[in-house]
Motif scaffolding. Structure first.
Motif, PDB file in Angstrom:
ATOM      1  N   VAL A 122       0.835  -1.202   0.000  1.00  0.00           N
ATOM      2  CA  VAL A 122       0.000   0.000   0.000  1.00  0.00           C
ATOM      3  C   VAL A 122       0.874   1.258   0.000  1.00  0.00           C
ATOM      4  N   ARG A 123       1.897   1.250   0.814  1.00  0.00           N
ATOM      5  CA  ARG A 123       2.778   2.421   0.885  1.00  0.00           C
ATOM      6  C   ARG A 123       3.588   2.571  -0.405  1.00  0.00           C
ATOM      7  N   GLN A 124       3.952   1.462  -1.019  1.00  0.00           N
ATOM      8  CA  GLN A 124       4.672   1.516  -2.286  1.00  0.00           C
ATOM      9  C   GLN A 124       3.803   2.131  -3.385  1.00  0.00           C
ATOM     10  N   LEU A 125       2.499   1.886  -3.326  1.00  0.00           N
ATOM     11  CA  LEU A 125       1.581   2.436  -4.326  1.00  0.00           C
ATOM     12  C   LEU A 125       1.349   3.928  -4.146  1.00  0.00           C
ATOM     13  N   GLY A 126       1.893   4.488  -3.077  1.00  0.00           N
ATOM     14  CA  GLY A 126       1.684   5.905  -2.799  1.00  0.00           C
ATOM     15  C   GLY A 126       0.692   6.154  -1.691  1.00  0.00           C
ATOM     16  N   GLY A 127       0.274   5.106  -1.011  1.00  0.00           N
ATOM     17  CA  GLY A 127      -0.677   5.257   0.075  1.00  0.00           C
ATOM     18  C   GLY A 127      -0.050   5.955   1.272  1.00  0.00           C
ATOM     19  N   GLU A 128      -0.732   6.983   1.764  1.00  0.00           N
ATOM     20  CA  GLU A 128      -0.246   7.713   2.934  1.00  0.00           C
ATOM     21  C   GLU A 128      -0.699   6.975   4.190  1.00  0.00           C
ATOM     22  N   VAL A 129       0.189   6.171   4.737  1.00  0.00           N
ATOM     23  CA  VAL A 129      -0.095   5.432   5.963  1.00  0.00           C
ATOM     24  C   VAL A 129       1.008   5.754   6.966  1.00  0.00           C
ATOM     25  N   GLU A 130       0.632   6.461   8.008  1.00  0.00           N
ATOM     26  CA  GLU A 130       1.587   6.822   9.061  1.00  0.00           C
ATOM     27  C   GLU A 130       1.677   5.669  10.064  1.00  0.00           C
ATOM     28  N   ILE A 131       2.898   5.290  10.419  1.00  0.00           N
ATOM     29  CA  ILE A 131       3.131   4.208  11.367  1.00  0.00           C
ATOM     30  C   ILE A 131       3.724   4.796  12.642  1.00  0.00           C
ATOM     31  N   GLU A 132       2.960   4.722  13.719  1.00  0.00           N
ATOM     32  CA  GLU A 132       3.440   5.168  15.029  1.00  0.00           C
ATOM     33  C   GLU A 132       3.854   3.929  15.815  1.00  0.00           C
ATOM     34  N   GLU A 133       5.146   3.719  15.928  1.00  0.00           N
ATOM     35  CA  GLU A 133       5.642   2.510  16.568  1.00  0.00           C
ATOM     36  C   GLU A 133       5.410   2.550  18.077  1.00  0.00           C
ATOM     37  N   LEU A 134       4.983   1.404  18.606  1.00  0.00           N
ATOM     38  CA  LEU A 134       4.721   1.224  20.026  1.00  0.00           C
ATOM     39  C   LEU A 134       5.600   0.092  20.541  1.00  0.00           C
ATOM     40  N   PRO A 135       5.673  -0.111  21.855  1.00  0.00           N
ATOM     41  CA  PRO A 135       6.495  -1.214  22.370  1.00  0.00           C
ATOM     42  C   PRO A 135       6.014  -2.588  21.888  1.00  0.00           C
ATOM     43  N   TYR A 136       6.928  -3.540  21.933  1.00  0.00           N
ATOM     44  CA  TYR A 136       6.647  -4.954  21.672  1.00  0.00           C
ATOM     45  C   TYR A 136       6.133  -5.203  20.256  1.00  0.00           C
ATOM     46  N   ASP A 137       6.747  -4.554  19.273  1.00  0.00           N
ATOM     47  CA  ASP A 137       6.419  -4.795  17.861  1.00  0.00           C
ATOM     48  C   ASP A 137       4.956  -4.518  17.539  1.00  0.00           C
ATOM     49  N   THR A 138       4.412  -3.464  18.115  1.00  0.00           N
ATOM     50  CA  THR A 138       3.051  -3.040  17.788  1.00  0.00           C
ATOM     51  C   THR A 138       3.091  -1.608  17.281  1.00  0.00           C
ATOM     52  N   ALA A 139       1.992  -1.157  16.684  1.00  0.00           N
ATOM     53  CA  ALA A 139       1.967   0.192  16.119  1.00  0.00           C
ATOM     54  C   ALA A 139       0.536   0.668  15.965  1.00  0.00           C
ATOM     55  N   ASN A 140       0.361   1.990  15.934  1.00  0.00           N
ATOM     56  CA  ASN A 140      -0.872   2.615  15.490  1.00  0.00           C
ATOM     57  C   ASN A 140      -0.703   2.979  14.023  1.00  0.00           C
ATOM     58  N   LEU A 141      -1.720   2.710  13.225  1.00  0.00           N
ATOM     59  CA  LEU A 141      -1.685   3.028  11.796  1.00  0.00           C
ATOM     60  C   LEU A 141      -2.715   4.105  11.499  1.00  0.00           C
ATOM     61  N   THR A 142      -2.316   5.140  10.775  1.00  0.00           N
ATOM     62  CA  THR A 142      -3.246   6.184  10.344  1.00  0.00           C
ATOM     63  C   THR A 142      -3.156   6.308   8.830  1.00  0.00           C
ATOM     64  N   ALA A 143      -4.269   6.035   8.155  1.00  0.00           N
ATOM     65  CA  ALA A 143      -4.322   6.081   6.688  1.00  0.00           C
ATOM     66  C   ALA A 143      -5.167   7.264   6.248  1.00  0.00           C
ATOM     67  N   ARG A 144      -4.717   7.949   5.171  1.00  0.00           N
ATOM     68  CA  ARG A 144      -5.437   9.103   4.639  1.00  0.00           C
ATOM     69  C   ARG A 144      -5.581   8.966   3.122  1.00  0.00           C
ATOM     70  N   PHE A 145      -6.535   9.713   2.589  1.00  0.00           N
ATOM     71  CA  PHE A 145      -6.779   9.673   1.146  1.00  0.00           C
ATOM     72  C   PHE A 145      -5.491   9.905   0.366  1.00  0.00           C
ATOM     73  N   SER A 146      -5.288   9.075  -0.657  1.00  0.00           N
ATOM     74  CA  SER A 146      -4.049   9.133  -1.436  1.00  0.00           C
ATOM     75  C   SER A 146      -4.341   8.808  -2.896  1.00  0.00           C
ATOM     76  N   GLN A 147      -3.505   9.333  -3.781  1.00  0.00           N
ATOM     77  CA  GLN A 147      -3.551   8.955  -5.189  1.00  0.00           C
ATOM     78  C   GLN A 147      -2.690   7.705  -5.351  1.00  0.00           C
ATOM     79  N   LEU A 148      -3.321   6.578  -5.613  1.00  0.00           N
ATOM     80  CA  LEU A 148      -2.627   5.298  -5.675  1.00  0.00           C
ATOM     81  C   LEU A 148      -2.269   4.953  -7.119  1.00  0.00           C
ATOM     82  N   LYS A 149      -1.048   4.499  -7.310  1.00  0.00           N
ATOM     83  CA  LYS A 149      -0.582   4.110  -8.644  1.00  0.00           C
ATOM     84  C   LYS A 149      -0.613   2.595  -8.786  1.00  0.00           C
TER      85      LYS A 149
END
Length: 280
Positions: A122-149
């Motif tokens: 998804v990120r390679q296609l141009g998707g804007e996905v923010e990864i907020e890393e948390l302890p123990y190999d976890t994360a919050n993901l925030t996705a926003r409208f993007s022009q995908l190729k």
């Protein structure tokens, strides 16, 4: 009447390793297993958080570690937060990426190496996905409208994403250009019948521009999806993929067979409805 055992197989998979260690905890004597330096997993941490002693010692005669656990130890109480399944988070990213003005945050998902293929694509296609890393190999993901190729998914990457092919196909309809999914011919075999042909048929029912060839599919992105009544069979990923298509289509999509989600993601439809209400 379990007895401790010395397991000679090197580098057990994480789930199997944890199972062996737990079995050793309830066995008489000591249970051991071997692994290379890079195979260290969170199994030891999960047990140590519960006051269980797990030893890991480097062996002098080989580039290996010996992990051991003595049976009969008490297990302490703890507060455990279970990270969400990244595979189940994938469907909720697509509406945010595809619908203008949208944003979705998915909190505390497991983000481990080797299991994040769809997210990386998804990120390679141009998707804007923010990864907020948390302890123990976890994360919050925030996705926003993007022009995908559009892109081409084949070879080892297609193999890693095999079970997510229906979701990949819906994502492809939202890209710009020709999206090719190949080397997935194994979906034509097995007791479930030709799953690839069935997927192509469902895409045509919602008027996606899809071509079918022996090894896969080619999808022309950018065409509007239409509504309809679809039979998704017994495949949870197909049900989730076309549930997401219902948010993207110009009219209503009705899914027959969506009860298959009760076994893996019973709140899926409720979560989609919540996204739809916020969209309004």
């Amino acid at each position: 009447g379990l007895r401790g055992a010395a397991h000679e197989t090197v580098d057990l998979e994480a789930d199997l390793k944890l199972a062996v260690l737990v079995a050793g905890l309830y066995a008489d004597g000591v249970t051991t297993l071997r692994e290379t330096p890079g195979n260290r997993s969170r199994s030891e941490r999960l047990l140590r958080e519960r006051q269980v002693v797990v030893e890991r010692r480097r062996q002098d005669d080989a580039d290996q570690y010996l992990v051991s656990i003595a049976g009969g130890q008490p297990v302490g109480a703890t507060v455990a937060e279970i990270a969400g399944d990244l595979g189940l988070a994938g469907p909720l990213l697509i509406p945010a990426l595809a619908l203008k003005g949208s944003a979705v945050q998915i909190r505390q998902v497991a983000l481990r190496s080797g299991r994040r293929g769809f997210l990386d694509l998804v990120r390679q296609l141009g998707g804007e996905v923010e990864i907020e890393e948390l302890p123990y190999d976890t994360a919050n993901l925030t996705a926003r409208f993007s022009q995908l190729k559009a892109t081409r998914v084949a070879g080892p990457r297609a193999e890693r994403l095999l079970e997510q092919t229906p979701l990949l196909a819906i994502l492809a309809t939202q890209t710009q250009g020709e999206f090719v999914i190949r080397d997935v011919q194994c979906l034509r075999e097995g007791p479930e019948g030709d799953r690839l042909a069935r997927l192509a048929g469902l895409l045509r029912q919602v008027e996606a521009r899809v071509g079918e060839f022996p090894e896969g599919l080619v999808i022309q992105g950018g065409a509007p999806l239409r509504g309809g009544r679809l039979e998704v069979g017994g495949d949870p990923m197909t049900a989730m993929a076309f549930g997401v298509a219902g948010l993207l289509a110009e009219s209503e999509i009705v899914l027959d067979g969506a009860e298959v989600l009760e076994g893996c993601y019973p709140e899926f439809c409720a979560d989609l409805n919540a996204l739809r209400e916020k969209r309004r």
